[in-house]
Design a protein around this motif. Structure first.
Motif, PDB file in Angstrom:
ATOM      1  N   UNK A   1       0.829  -1.210   0.000  1.00 18.96           N
ATOM      2  CA  UNK A   1       0.000   0.000   0.000  1.00 18.96           C
ATOM      3  C   UNK A   1       0.864   1.262   0.000  1.00 18.96           C
ATOM      4  N   UNK A   2       1.827   1.317   0.930  1.00 16.83           N
ATOM      5  CA  UNK A   2       2.687   2.500   1.022  1.00 16.83           C
ATOM      6  C   UNK A   2       3.556   2.657  -0.223  1.00 16.83           C
ATOM      7  N   UNK A   3       4.030   1.529  -0.764  1.00 17.80           N
ATOM      8  CA  UNK A   3       4.855   1.587  -1.967  1.00 17.80           C
ATOM      9  C   UNK A   3       4.066   2.119  -3.153  1.00 17.80           C
ATOM     10  N   UNK A   4       2.803   1.715  -3.239  1.00 24.96           N
ATOM     11  CA  UNK A   4       1.941   2.203  -4.318  1.00 24.96           C
ATOM     12  C   UNK A   4       1.725   3.711  -4.195  1.00 24.96           C
ATOM     13  N   UNK A   5       1.427   4.161  -2.982  1.00 25.63           N
ATOM     14  CA  UNK A   5       1.243   5.598  -2.761  1.00 25.63           C
ATOM     15  C   UNK A   5       2.513   6.373  -3.083  1.00 25.63           C
TER      16      UNK A   5
END
Length: 219
Positions: free
Chosen positions: A36-40
């Motif tokens: 999730x954080x990597x996508x953001x």
């Protein structure tokens, strides 16, 4: 350890402690949080770079198209989350600039030709190579490989139908931005398919190493 990994592990630790979860569930939460954080983080890089060059819409369509296919097809990876996000921002901004530069000469004829070439290329590469795994996340089961390949081909087919529909709408309503959207879909798809190839892996590795060397000189 990278910042995103620290945040993911800290979040997983807090959640697992609060809910009294075991290590296996904690690892699952950490992996989900990391994704999730990597996508953001990746989207943020794309938004910033493409906004600076006034190709935000083009870059987002390109990146979302590529990421949708990448979910099932796999592809070349950078050696760190930060460089992965930066490479994505650079590549999709450059592709967005390419579409923007030639927007004045975009017509239904050359867009139809691009659809033919890009989708044919993507079908062939995905059928032959997908899914492309990594040493960190190897795909061991043949059943899983077949499932991912089928989903990759299905996604390409859905994007082909969408492109044809948008092309038909353009033919009827003469809205030029529809052709731009189609070209972005085609290029995003072609780029992601290219990252499945050995040449694509070499290119990503070269860019990854170049960025690493540039930042290491400043340390």
């Amino acid at each position: 350890m990278f910042l995103i990994e620290k945040l993911s592990n800290a979040l997983a630790e807090n959640i697992s402690s609060s809910l009294n979860l075991d290590d296996n569930n904690k690892q699952i939460i950490a992996y989900g949080a990391f994704s999730f954080f990597q996508t953001l983080w990746a989207i943020l890089f794309i938004v910033i770079l493409s906004f600076l060059f006034n190709v935000l819409l083009e870059a987002l369509i390109l990146s979302f198209t590529a990421s949708f296919l990448r979910k099932y097809s796999g592809g070349a990876h950078a050696t760190s989350p930060n460089r992965c996000a930066l490479i994505g921002g650079i590549i999709f901004t450059l592709l967005g600039l390419f579409v923007d530069k030639f927007s004045l000469i975009i017509n239904i004829k050359n867009t139809s030709f691009l659809i033919l070439i890009s989708f044919l290329f993507s079908y062939l590469i995905v059928y032959k190579l997908a899914p492309v795994d990594s040493t960190a996340k190897p795909i061991k089961k043949e059943k899983t490989r077949r499932r991912l390949k089928k989903k990759s081909i299905l996604l390409i087919s859905l994007l082909l139908v969408l492109s044809i529909i948008l092309l038909s709408f353009y033919h009827k309503f003469q809205m030029s931005h529809l052709l731009i959207i189609v070209q972005c879909i085609c290029l995003g798809l072609a780029w992601q398919s290219f990252t499945l190839t050995s040449v694509g892996h070499l290119l990503i590795r070269y860019i990854d190493l170049s960025i690493k060397n540039i930042f290491s000189r400043g340390e």
